[in-house]
Design an enzyme around this catalytic site. Structure first.
Site, mmCIF file in Angstrom:
data_model
loop_
_atom_site.group_PDB
_atom_site.id
_atom_site.type_symbol
_atom_site.label_atom_id
_atom_site.label_comp_id
_atom_site.label_asym_id
_atom_site.label_seq_id
_atom_site.Cartn_x
_atom_site.Cartn_y
_atom_site.Cartn_z
ATOM 1 C CG HIS A 60 -0.123 0.094 2.504
ATOM 2 N ND1 HIS A 60 0.512 -1.014 3.043
ATOM 3 C CD2 HIS A 60 0.193 1.141 3.288
ATOM 4 C CE1 HIS A 60 1.168 -0.632 4.129
ATOM 5 N NE2 HIS A 60 0.987 0.665 4.297
ATOM 6 C CG HIS A 75 0.216 5.768 2.703
ATOM 7 N ND1 HIS A 75 -1.062 5.268 2.807
ATOM 8 C CD2 HIS A 75 0.934 5.192 3.702
ATOM 9 C CE1 HIS A 75 -1.117 4.432 3.831
ATOM 10 N NE2 HIS A 75 0.086 4.362 4.393
#
Length: 153
Positions: A60, A75
């Site tokens: 992620h 992110h």
């Protein structure tokens, strides 16, 4: 220091980093940057925003180590660590050298949203001086993966 041009790692709508619903990003604790609200699509490709070496790497999120000791953090979504990689596919390994525009990750904003999580993506210049960044687009403008996004002096 040379000015680095950073490309948008993904397609979406540009938002101020202060719009990210996580104080670590919104308050600039890790550094200044921008956020991108991704297109609501089943699969989206995330590209390297510059030439560099993959540092920290998670399904992620990733840190890309650039020249002159600079690092950019991307992110994908907020609290997405809890998905344990589900809906994310890595196309690189930690320590790998990449070029601007290389495919790094594919992910599903639709699946992240369906899990009840925010899909907004902070793009942060770690430990940078906020004055060193120049945003090339305004809040609300659409950006495509690979388009110029930031200049980092």
């Amino acid at each position: 220091m040379t000015t680095l041009r950073l490309l948008s790692p993904l397609s979406g709508v540009v938002r101020p980093v202060s719009a990210v619903p996580d104080p670590v990003f919104a308050e600039g604790m890790v550094g200044p940057g921008v956020a991108i609200e991704p297109q609501h699509v089943q699969t989206q490709t995330v590209l390297a925003p510059a030439d560099g070496v993959i540092g920290a790497l998670h399904p992620h999120a990733f840190a890309l180590e650039l020249s002159e000791g600079r690092t950019i953090l991307v992110h994908l979504g907020i609290d997405t660590v809890g998905l344990a990689g589900q809906g994310f596919t890595l196309h690189v390994d930690g320590g790998q050298t990449v070029r601007a525009g290389d495919r790094l990750v594919t992910w599903s904003p639709v699946d992240v949203s369906a899990a009840g999580l925010q899909t907004i993506c902070p793009v942060v210049a770690l430990q940078a001086d906020p004055e060193a960044l120049t945003l090339l687009l305004s809040d609300g403008e659409t950006v495509h993966a690979g388009d110029p996004l930031l200049d980092w002096a």
